[in-house]
Design a protein around this motif. Structure first.
Motif, PDB file in Angstrom:
ATOM      1  N   TRP A 150     -26.125 -17.852  84.959  1.00 24.58           N
ATOM      2  CA  TRP A 150     -27.561 -16.951  84.426  1.00 24.58           C
ATOM      3  C   TRP A 150     -28.543 -17.426  85.061  1.00 24.58           C
ATOM      4  N   GLY A 151     -29.489 -15.776  85.792  1.00 23.53           N
ATOM      5  CA  GLY A 151     -29.837 -16.151  86.322  1.00 23.53           C
ATOM      6  C   GLY A 151     -29.855 -16.721  88.022  1.00 23.53           C
ATOM      7  N   SER A 152     -30.863 -17.733  88.922  1.00 22.12           N
ATOM      8  CA  SER A 152     -30.225 -17.659  90.275  1.00 22.12           C
ATOM      9  C   SER A 152     -29.371 -19.501  89.916  1.00 22.12           C
ATOM     10  N   ASN A 153     -29.276 -19.379  89.129  1.00 24.97           N
ATOM     11  CA  ASN A 153     -28.383 -20.876  88.699  1.00 24.97           C
ATOM     12  C   ASN A 153     -27.026 -20.826  89.179  1.00 24.97           C
ATOM     13  N   THR A 154     -26.376 -22.161  89.722  1.00 29.54           N
ATOM     14  CA  THR A 154     -25.004 -22.205  90.084  1.00 29.54           C
ATOM     15  C   THR A 154     -24.657 -22.638  89.079  1.00 29.54           C
ATOM     16  N   ILE A 155     -25.250 -22.893  87.910  1.00 30.77           N
ATOM     17  CA  ILE A 155     -24.389 -23.726  87.156  1.00 30.77           C
ATOM     18  C   ILE A 155     -23.774 -23.272  85.660  1.00 30.77           C
ATOM     19  N   GLN A 156     -22.825 -23.359  85.578  1.00 27.54           N
ATOM     20  CA  GLN A 156     -22.068 -22.932  84.361  1.00 27.54           C
ATOM     21  C   GLN A 156     -22.409 -23.431  82.865  1.00 27.54           C
ATOM     22  N   PHE A 157     -22.340 -22.867  82.089  1.00 25.65           N
ATOM     23  CA  PHE A 157     -22.163 -23.360  80.749  1.00 25.65           C
ATOM     24  C   PHE A 157     -22.236 -22.052  80.155  1.00 25.65           C
ATOM     25  N   ILE A 158     -21.713 -22.704  78.270  1.00 19.57           N
ATOM     26  CA  ILE A 158     -20.711 -21.157  77.862  1.00 19.57           C
ATOM     27  C   ILE A 158     -21.560 -20.180  77.277  1.00 19.57           C
ATOM     28  N   ARG A 159     -23.417 -20.468  77.456  1.00 19.47           N
ATOM     29  CA  ARG A 159     -24.298 -19.471  76.800  1.00 19.47           C
ATOM     30  C   ARG A 159     -25.671 -19.949  78.150  1.00 19.47           C
ATOM     31  N   PRO A 160     -26.180 -18.851  78.252  1.00 21.23           N
ATOM     32  CA  PRO A 160     -27.837 -19.971  79.146  1.00 21.23           C
ATOM     33  C   PRO A 160     -27.878 -21.032  78.200  1.00 21.23           C
ATOM     34  N   ILE A 161     -28.590 -21.254  79.100  1.00 19.57           N
ATOM     35  CA  ILE A 161     -29.284 -23.087  78.504  1.00 19.57           C
ATOM     36  C   ILE A 161     -30.898 -22.695  78.163  1.00 19.57           C
ATOM     37  N   HIS A 162     -31.652 -22.562  77.477  1.00 17.73           N
ATOM     38  CA  HIS A 162     -33.633 -22.954  77.644  1.00 17.73           C
ATOM     39  C   HIS A 162     -34.149 -23.528  76.997  1.00 17.73           C
ATOM     40  N   THR A 163     -33.693 -24.938  76.680  1.00 16.77           N
ATOM     41  CA  THR A 163     -34.413 -26.157  76.576  1.00 16.77           C
ATOM     42  C   THR A 163     -32.873 -27.014  76.553  1.00 16.77           C
ATOM     43  N   VAL A 164     -33.950 -28.355  76.545  1.00 19.71           N
ATOM     44  CA  VAL A 164     -33.638 -30.050  76.903  1.00 19.71           C
ATOM     45  C   VAL A 164     -34.260 -30.523  76.228  1.00 19.71           C
ATOM     46  N   THR A 165     -33.911 -31.141  74.936  1.00 26.38           N
ATOM     47  CA  THR A 165     -34.869 -32.470  74.206  1.00 26.38           C
ATOM     48  C   THR A 165     -33.797 -34.079  74.557  1.00 26.38           C
ATOM     49  N   MET A 166     -35.142 -34.391  74.898  1.00 21.63           N
ATOM     50  CA  MET A 166     -34.069 -36.142  74.690  1.00 21.63           C
ATOM     51  C   MET A 166     -34.877 -37.053  73.644  1.00 21.63           C
ATOM     52  N   VAL A 167     -35.306 -37.299  72.908  1.00 17.73           N
ATOM     53  CA  VAL A 167     -36.155 -38.412  72.331  1.00 17.73           C
ATOM     54  C   VAL A 167     -35.285 -39.547  71.911  1.00 17.73           C
ATOM     55  N   TYR A 168     -35.724 -40.777  71.990  1.00 16.52           N
ATOM     56  CA  TYR A 168     -35.396 -42.340  71.587  1.00 16.52           C
ATOM     57  C   TYR A 168     -36.733 -42.869  70.767  1.00 16.52           C
TER      58      TYR A 168
END
Length: 691
Positions: A150-168
Motif C-alpha cells: 500500500w502507498g509507496s511502501n515496499t512492505i507487504q501484509f494482509i491489509r494496510p497497517i495504520h497504527t502500532v502500539t507497544m506498551v510495557y
C-alpha cells in the motif's frame, strides 16, 4: 527484576473475516515462541482480534532477558599460538567472532588435546531492545497467502497497517514495526465515539476499548453474539439456525455487536426453505428463524456493528437488501419447475466430470448401473436404484443449483417430488451426498444407501484409475472424505458389502478409461487405510487397529466387528500372554516355514503337553468354525483365551526344534495350525505387551 504486562496491537484496515482468528492465534504463537527462545520469563500469552486489529498481551513479562552462561571452545592451543606465543589468525578470528578477548580465555584439557576455552556470563537485553524485531518477525511469518502493498511502501501484509502500539506496563516502548513508529494511539470504533484514543497502560487495553465501543476479546464477542441471537429468537418463539462457523465469521465482521430482528414477505416461503436459508446465511450472514416443527419463519436475525438510535432504519435497510436475493431464489425455483429432471439428463453430456473419465452423463450412467447392482445385493429395488442413479446429477443443470451450489441434491429431491418420481428416488437424490461433512447424518433408505455408495466408489475408482492418487495434503477430489464416508455408511448400517466385489464391479463400468495396474487392490487398500484415522479419533488403540489391518478383511462391517472384539479381548488377562506366545510362534515359523500345515501325525506326539495342546486346538477349531461363520468374534476370542494354559505348558515342556526331523516337523505343524487359528480374528501377536 521488574515484571509488567506487555500489550502489542497492530491497527489495520478491515481484515479478512474467515482468517481473522487464525491470524491472531498464529501471531500470539509467534510472539510466545520468540520470547521463549529469547529467554524472557513470562506467565502467559493471550490474543485479541477485531476486524481492525490484531493484538497480543504478554502477562508478567520480565523487563530483562535472563543472564546466560556462555561456554565456547576455540581452536587447539597448538594452532592458536605461533612459536613466539603470539595469537595466530585462527585464534584472533575465533575471538572476534565470539566477541571476546583472548586474554580472558583459559585452557581446556581433554584426552584429545588442549584447546582455547571461554566461559562467561552474557547480560540479558531489555524488552525495549528486542521487541520491534520480535514483532516484525512474528508478523512476517503469519500464514498470509496473498500479501499486499500500500502507498509507496515496499512492505507487504494482509491489509494496510495504520497504527502500532507497544506498551510495557505504563511505558511506551519505542521502535518501528513494518516501518511504523510505535505510539499510544488506538483505533476506536469506526462509526461510534471518537476515532481513536490514547492507551496509558497495558492493563487498561480491554476496558478502554470497551469504553470506545469495541469488544476486543474475540471469544467474548462471539459468545455475546450467540447469547443475543438466542435471546432474540426466544422472544420470537423460534429457534435460530446458527452454526459455529457462521458465528465465528460474524464475530470477525463486527466490533460492537447488536442483534436485530427483521422480516421478509411470507410469499417467499413457497420456495424450498434450504434455498432461502442458504442465501440468508451464506450471502448475507443472517440467522434464519425456525418454528418448533423446523419450518422457516418469515423473520430473521442479523448482527449490526452499530448501536443505532434509530434501529428501525437499520432493520429496514437489511430487509431491502435481502428481498432481491430471495426474489432471485423464487424466480429460479419457478423457472426450474417448468422442466423435469429427466429432460435435463442429456444436457449433462455438456459438462466435463474429468477429462480422461468423460462427462457427467458418463458418470451418471456408471453410477446408475453400480447403484442397481449394489441395491440388488442388499435386497433393495434395483430398478429404483437405477432410476435414482440416472437422475442423480440432473439438478446440477437447474438455475437454482447453478446459483446456489450448496443446495445440490436438496433441490433434486424437491424437483423429483414435483415431477412425481418415487419418494425413495427423490430422497436418494438428496442423501447421495451424505455424509457431507464429519458428523453429518447418513443416508437412510436402501436406495439412498446404494446411490451414495455407488457415487463414492465411482469417484475413487475413476480418479485412482487415471493415476491421480492423493499425495500429502493434496486431495483435490476429496477422496479421503469419500472413503471415510463410505466406511461410515457400511459400518453404521452393518452392510454385507465386500469392497473388492463392489470396486471390481465399478471398474467394469469404466471400460478402457482406467488402465492403472493393480487398481482394485490400490482402491481397497486406500479405503481400508482410512480406518486408522477414524478409529484413532474414537480412542481405539493403534495396536488393535494394526492387528485387524494385518489380515486385511475387505468387508468394512467385518473389519469393525473384529476391532470391537479385539478391543474387548485386550482386557482379558490371557491376552498379553497369548499375544507373546503368538509372536513367538510367528517368529519360529518365519525361520522354519512348513507346508501342509493341517497334517498333524498323532503317532509323533511324544510329550503329554503337546498331546494336550493338539486336543485343545482341535476342540477350539470345531467351536470357532460356527462362531466365525456368524461373525461372533467375541465368542471366538473367548475360546481362544482358553488355550492359554495348554500353550504355556507346551512351550515350557516341549522342545519344538527336536533333533528328529519328523518330530520337529510335526511340532511345527502344530504351531502352524495354532497360528492360523489366531489369525482368524486378527494378528494377536501385534497387541501391545503392556499390562
Amino acid at each position: 527484576m521488574n515484571v509488567e504486562n506487555l500489550l502489542i496491537e497492530i491497527g489495520t484496515e478491515e481484515l479478512p473475516p474467515k482468517s481473522l482468528a487464525k491470524l491472531a492465534s498464529n501471531f500470539a504463537q509467534n510472539i510466545e515462541k520468540a520470547f521463549t527462545e529469547s529467554e524472557f520469563s513470562f506467565s502467559s500469552v493471550t490474543w485479541y482480534a477485531t476486524p481492525r486489529r490484531l493484538a497480543v498481551s504478554v502477562l508478567q513479562l520480565a523487563e530483562m532477558q535472563n543472564d546466560r552462561i556462555v561456554e565456547v571452545r576455540g581452536p587447539a592451543v597448538t594452532v592458536a599460538f605461533d612459536a613466539s606465543g603470539n595469537p595466530t589468525p585462527a585464534a584472533i578470528g575465533w575471538a572476534k567472532s565470539n566477541g571476546i578477548k583472548i586474554s580472558n580465555t583459559t585452557r581446556l584439557k581433554t584426552d584429545k588435546g588442549e584447546w582455547l576455552y571461554y566461559k562467561g556470563t552474557e547480560k540479558g537485553l531489555a524488552v525495549s531492545q528486542l521487541i520491534s524485531t520480535i514483532v516484525d518477525k512474528a508478523l512476517a511469518t503469519l500464514p498470509i497467502p496473498k500479501p499486499m502493498k500500500w502507498g509507496s511502501n515496499t512492505i507487504q501484509f494482509i491489509r494496510p497497517i495504520h497504527t502500532v502500539t507497544m506498551v510495557y506496563g505504563k511505558k511506551l516502548v519505542s521502535g518501528k514495526v513494518f516501518g511504523i513508529e510505535s505510539s499510544r494511539t488506538i483505533l476506536a470504533h469506526r462509526f461510534m465515539g471518537p476515532k481513536s484514543f490514547v492507551l496509558n497502560c497495558a492493563d487498561d487495553y480491554l476496558q478502554d476499548l470497551k469504553n470506545n465501543f469495541v469488544i476486543a476479546d474475540f471469544t467474548q464477542r462471539k459468545e455475546l453474539i450467540r447469547q443475543q441471537i438466542q435471546d432474540a429468537a426466544a422472544k420470537e418463539n423460534a429457534v435460530a439456525d446458527m452454526n459455529d462457523e457462521l458465528l465465528e465469521e460474524v464475530a470477525s465482521l463486527v466490533e460492537w455487536p447488536v442483534a436485530l430482528v427483521a422480516s421478509f414477505d411470507e410469499s417467499f416461503l413457497a420456495v424450498p426453505k434450504e434455498a432461502l436459508i442458504y442465501t440468508m446465511k451464506g450471502d448475507q450472514k443472517y440467522f434464519p428463524l425456525l418454528d418448533s416443527a423446523g419450518n422457516l419463519k418469515s423473520r430473521f436475525i442479523f448482527i449490526s456493528n452499530i448501536e443505532s438510535s434509530k434501529p428501525e432504519l437499520v432493520i429496514s435497510g437489511n430487509e431491502k437488501v435481502i428481498r432481491p436475493r430471495l426474489a432471485d431464489a423464487e424466480f429460479f425455483f419457478n423457472t426450474d419447475k417448468k422442466h423435469t429432471l429427466e429432460s435435463r439428463l442429456e444436457s449433462l453430456d455438456t459438462i466435463l466430470f474429468q477429462k480422461q473419465l468423460g462427462s457427467l452423463l458418463d458418470k451418471t450412467k456408471r453410477i446408475a448401473n453400480l447403484a442397481s447392482s449394489i441395491a440388488q445385493s442388499l435386497g433393495a429395488d434395483a430398478e429404483l436404484a437405477h432410476r435414482a442413479g440416472m437422475l442423480s446429477k440432473t439438478d446440477l443443470m437447474t438455475n437454482m443449483v447453478m446459483e446456489f451450489p450448496d443446495v445440490q441434491g436438496i433441490m433434486g429431491m424437491y424437483y423429483a417430488t414435483i415431477d412425481g418420481e418415487n419418494s425413495e428416488v427423490a430422497t436418494a437424490l438428496n442423501e447421495q451426498y451424505m455424509p457431507r461433512f464429519s458428523g453429518d447424518s447418513l443416508p437412510q433408505s436402501p436406495i439412498s444407501i446404494s446411490l451414495a455408495i455407488a457415487d463414492k466408489i465411482d469417484t475413487l475408482v475413476g480418479i485412482f484409475g487415471i493415476g491421480q492418487v492423493p499425495k500429502g495434503d493434496k486431495d483435490p477430489f476429496a477422496l479421503r472424505r469419500a472413503a471415510i464416508g463410505l466406511l461410515r455408511i457400511i459400518v453404521d448400517k452393518n452392510l454385507p458389502i465386500d469392497l473388492e466385489i463392489v470396486v471390481e464391479a465399478s471398474i467394469s463400468t469404466f471400460g478402457d478409461k482406467v488402465q492403472m495396474s493393480g487398481l482394485k487392490q490400490a482402491v481397497v487398500d486406500f479405503v481400508l487405510a482410512r480406518f486408522k484415522a477414524w478409529y484413532l479419533e474414537q480412542g481405539i488403540e493403534i495396536d488393535v487397529i494394526q492387528a485387524v489391518s494385518e489380515i486385511r478383511p475387505t468387508r468394512p462391517a467385518d473389519f469393525a466387528a473384529r476391532v470391537q472384539a479385539i478391543t474387548l479381548f485386550k482386557n482379558n488377562p490371557a491376552a498379553i500372554t497369548l499375544a507373546a506366545a503368538n509372536k513367538r510362534v510367528a517368529n519360529i515359523l518365519a525361520k522354519n516355514p512348513v507346508n501342509d500345515f493341517n497334517t498333524i501325525d498323532s503317532r509323533l506326539l511324544k510329550e503329554s503337553a503337546e498331546q494336550d495342546l493338539v486336543n485343545a486346538l482341535e476342540a477350539t477349531e470345531a467351536k470357532l468354525e460356527g462362531l466365525l461363520g456368524n461373525g461372533d468374534y467375541n465368542g471366538a476370542l473367548e475360546n481362544l483365551a482358553k488355550l492359554r494354559g495348554p500353550i504355556d505348558d507346551f512351550f515350557e515342556n516341549v522342545m519344538v526344534m527336536a533333533d528328529e526331523q519328523d518330530i520337529r516337523n510335526n511340532r511345527l505343524h502344530i504351531l502352524s495350525r495354532l497360528r492360523a487359528l489366531f489369525l482368524s480374528c486378527g494378528d494377536i501377536s501385534l497387541l501391545s505387551q503392556q499390562a
